[in-house]
Design a protein around this motif. Sequence first.
Motif, short mmCIF file in Angstrom:
data_model
loop_
_atom_site.label_atom_id
_atom_site.label_comp_id
_atom_site.label_asym_id
_atom_site.label_seq_id
_atom_site.Cartn_x
_atom_site.Cartn_y
_atom_site.Cartn_z
N ALA A 195 6.07 -1.72 -5.76
CA ALA A 195 4.85 -1.70 -6.59
C ALA A 195 3.65 -2.05 -5.70
N ILE A 196 2.61 -1.25 -5.81
CA ILE A 196 1.41 -1.46 -4.98
C ILE A 196 0.21 -1.51 -5.92
N THR A 197 -0.54 -2.60 -5.86
CA THR A 197 -1.59 -2.82 -6.87
C THR A 197 -2.96 -3.05 -6.21
N PRO A 198 -4.04 -2.78 -6.97
CA PRO A 198 -5.39 -2.88 -6.43
C PRO A 198 -6.04 -4.23 -6.74
N TRP A 199 -7.29 -4.40 -6.28
CA TRP A 199 -7.99 -5.67 -6.41
C TRP A 199 -8.81 -5.76 -7.69
N ASN A 200 -9.09 -4.62 -8.36
CA ASN A 200 -10.05 -4.71 -9.48
C ASN A 200 -9.45 -5.38 -10.71
N LEU A 222 6.67 -6.24 -4.59
CA LEU A 222 5.27 -6.03 -4.96
C LEU A 222 4.36 -6.29 -3.77
N LYS A 223 3.43 -5.34 -3.55
CA LYS A 223 2.37 -5.57 -2.58
C LYS A 223 1.03 -5.54 -3.30
N PRO A 224 0.44 -6.71 -3.54
CA PRO A 224 -0.87 -6.73 -4.17
C PRO A 224 -1.94 -6.35 -3.15
N SER A 225 -3.15 -6.13 -3.63
CA SER A 225 -4.24 -5.85 -2.70
C SER A 225 -4.45 -7.02 -1.76
N GLU A 226 -4.74 -6.72 -0.52
CA GLU A 226 -5.03 -7.78 0.46
C GLU A 226 -6.31 -8.52 0.11
N LEU A 227 -7.13 -7.92 -0.79
CA LEU A 227 -8.39 -8.58 -1.16
C LEU A 227 -8.18 -9.62 -2.26
N ASP A 255 -0.35 -6.01 5.80
CA ASP A 255 -0.81 -4.74 6.36
C ASP A 255 -0.36 -3.60 5.45
N ALA A 256 -1.31 -3.06 4.67
CA ALA A 256 -0.95 -2.11 3.61
C ALA A 256 -0.18 -0.89 4.14
N PRO A 257 -0.68 -0.19 5.17
CA PRO A 257 0.07 0.99 5.61
C PRO A 257 1.47 0.63 6.12
N GLY A 273 5.50 2.54 -7.77
CA GLY A 273 4.49 2.44 -8.84
C GLY A 273 3.19 2.02 -8.20
N PHE A 274 2.16 2.84 -8.34
CA PHE A 274 0.92 2.60 -7.59
C PHE A 274 -0.30 2.72 -8.49
N THR A 275 -1.24 1.82 -8.32
CA THR A 275 -2.59 2.00 -8.87
C THR A 275 -3.56 1.84 -7.72
N GLY A 276 -4.46 2.81 -7.57
CA GLY A 276 -5.44 2.73 -6.49
C GLY A 276 -6.16 4.06 -6.34
N SER A 277 -6.64 4.30 -5.13
CA SER A 277 -7.47 5.49 -4.91
C SER A 277 -6.62 6.75 -4.90
N THR A 278 -7.26 7.86 -5.21
CA THR A 278 -6.56 9.15 -5.19
C THR A 278 -6.09 9.47 -3.77
N ALA A 279 -6.90 9.09 -2.77
CA ALA A 279 -6.53 9.41 -1.38
C ALA A 279 -5.23 8.72 -1.01
N VAL A 280 -5.11 7.43 -1.29
CA VAL A 280 -3.88 6.71 -0.93
C VAL A 280 -2.72 7.18 -1.82
N GLY A 281 -3.00 7.46 -3.09
CA GLY A 281 -1.97 7.96 -4.00
C GLY A 281 -1.35 9.25 -3.47
N LYS A 282 -2.18 10.13 -2.93
CA LYS A 282 -1.65 11.38 -2.39
C LYS A 282 -0.75 11.11 -1.19
N GLN A 283 -1.17 10.17 -0.34
CA GLN A 283 -0.34 9.82 0.83
C GLN A 283 1.02 9.28 0.37
N LEU A 284 0.98 8.43 -0.65
CA LEU A 284 2.24 7.82 -1.11
C LEU A 284 3.13 8.89 -1.73
P1 ADP Z 1 -9.33 0.87 -3.39
O1 ADP Z 1 -10.16 1.92 -2.74
O2 ADP Z 1 -9.59 0.72 -4.84
O3 ADP Z 1 -9.25 -0.42 -2.64
P2 ADP Z 1 -6.82 1.66 -2.30
O4 ADP Z 1 -6.08 2.88 -2.72
O5 ADP Z 1 -7.38 1.62 -0.93
O6 ADP Z 1 -7.90 1.46 -3.43
O7 ADP Z 1 -5.94 0.36 -2.49
C1 ADP Z 1 -5.05 0.17 -3.57
C2 ADP Z 1 -3.80 -0.50 -3.05
O8 ADP Z 1 -3.19 0.38 -2.11
C3 ADP Z 1 -4.05 -1.81 -2.30
O9 ADP Z 1 -2.98 -2.69 -2.55
C4 ADP Z 1 -4.05 -1.37 -0.86
O10 ADP Z 1 -3.70 -2.41 0.04
C5 ADP Z 1 -2.95 -0.32 -0.90
N1 ADP Z 1 -2.97 0.63 0.20
C6 ADP Z 1 -4.03 1.12 0.88
N2 ADP Z 1 -3.62 1.96 1.85
C7 ADP Z 1 -2.27 2.02 1.77
C8 ADP Z 1 -1.24 2.73 2.49
N3 ADP Z 1 -1.53 3.55 3.47
N4 ADP Z 1 0.05 2.52 2.11
C9 ADP Z 1 0.35 1.69 1.11
N5 ADP Z 1 -0.56 1.01 0.39
C10 ADP Z 1 -1.86 1.18 0.72
#
Ligand code: ADP
Length: 533
Positions: A195-200, A222-227, A255-257, A273-284
């Motif tokens: 599970a990967i979660t955002p800061w908002n 679970l990996k929460p946002s580093e923020l 280190d998120a990546p 299970g991921f919530t976050g940006s579309t760019a990172v979602g596509k990578q995942l």
């Molecule tokens: P935002 O732009 O809202 O910060 P991100 O998609 O960058 O959204 O971040 C959402 C979550 O995804 C955070 O927990 C962040 O650490 C994580 N994340 C960012 N880049 C990667 C990655 N390459 N692999 C896995 N998790 C990532």
Amino acid sequence: MSRRAVATLAGRLPQVSAAAQAALGGVRQASSTAHPAVEPDVLAHLSDTGLLRTQCYVGGQWIDASDGATLEVLDPSTGRSIARVPRCGANETRAAIAGAVAQFEPWAARPAKERSALLRRWYDAVVGARDDITRLMTLESGKPLAESRGEFDNGVASIEWFAEEAKRTCGDVLESPDRHRRFMVLKQPVGVVGAITPWNFPFSMITRKVSPALAAGCTVVLKPSELTPLTALALAELAERAGLPGGVLSVLTGDAPAIGDAMLKSEEVRKIGFTGSTAVGKQLAAGAAGTVKRVSLELGGNAPFIVFEDADLEKAATAVVASSHRNSGQTCICTNRVLVHERVHDAFVATLTAKVSALRLGSGLEQGVTQGPLISAAAVDRLEEKVADALSKGAVVAVGGQRPKWDAGHSLAGGFFYEPTVLTGARPDMRMFREELFGPVTPVYSFSSDDEAVQLANDTQYGLACYFYTKDLSRAWRVAERLQYGMVGINEVAITSEVAPFGGVKQSGLGREQSKYGLAEFQDIKTVCLGLY
Ligand code: ADP
């Protein structure tokens, strides 16, 4: 650690599987619960300082990163460092996965009633820590305390609801087409979940993933946002106190990546299970394809809010403020584009501007503050660029439109603030029509027909939430059907609930969270065919 916390933990040994112990061989285990990594004034905000953990919880052990590296956690309202947490990477993630794998069979084999009871104990422990957790949320995310409490109540409801729902899973017995076979459908947990979660939403994005996963019989890394790691680590502390077996839930900061990559490469992690940006979602999603993992993705949004000419303008303006300025505009379902019928445009803008002018900017811990900072200095820079682009193309500032002018000695001078803003004259050729603002800026566009409003609303790659206000029932139904979004709010912007599916279409994501549909995302369907002699 407070006396209360010491008493709770005393006499209970961490339950760590042999596999996780072996995997933890190279990882430094924490030997003390003191707080060398926390600024003293942060501790003063908490009544139970044991909730402030600055190690990761892996396989039932509190650990540092194997190389001792740490990350700073900032208070966005001052820009100051408040704590340091481990900067874990691939090694620690593999250890967490090993712990989750070791615990998967025993956890899945427990009767749902037992899993439910443990989730309920976690829920009770979390509810008991409401004041401290909401303060931690405000300290690390900047959101006003009232918003932290709202998020808390919303998020904790997911733990309660899925604890109850765990007991209601049922499969099917199917009518057979012939005499010699019988068919059944079993619902089983998908396995280990990353599970990967955002800061908002540092709290509720976790509970809405972890609770259904555990309820279904999955184990979770679970990996929460580093923020915003502190809220997540407090939830791990409370899970340990509630008696969740070590390894059933691990929480890693770092280190998120590197962490994400270790999850993606693992054959044993069966779902992301991921919530976050579309760019990172596509990578995942691309990375998950390598081992054909299931994915649930809750990604970006570009929510339109349509104000039809028959709308109650007062109520609609209040709703736009709530939806557009909540969390300083930093949610994926925040109103990003207000579309107003030309006949009511001026009256609506006047009402909206008055309401936005009344918002009070400041530290989220201060009574009466309605809007906190953005999450980072970079977020303010990005917002400024989008506003500058709109102004260069003809938008006009009705209120705000700049950073606040604090005196140099002001306690918030180093914070990441931007004034609550309304822009009129917004047009589709501006960047903010297509890109998420993620800030406290409300652009107002105008339209002249229902068709035009729907066309503008749908003219985006996103499809998460949308809203409209009208008193016409037929229009409400017609427009709701035509909007290409996963969630539609009609005369309402508070659209999230633990009982209702949350998620988007188009590039806003895959799958649903919350509700029975959210539970199903953590269950595989197994067909059992019995031959009769
Ligand atoms: P935002 O732009 O809202 O910060 P991100 O998609 O960058 O959204 O971040 C959402 C979550 O995804 C955070 O927990 C962040 O650490 C994580 N994340 C960012 N880049 C990667 C990655 N390459 N692999 C896995 N998790 C990532």
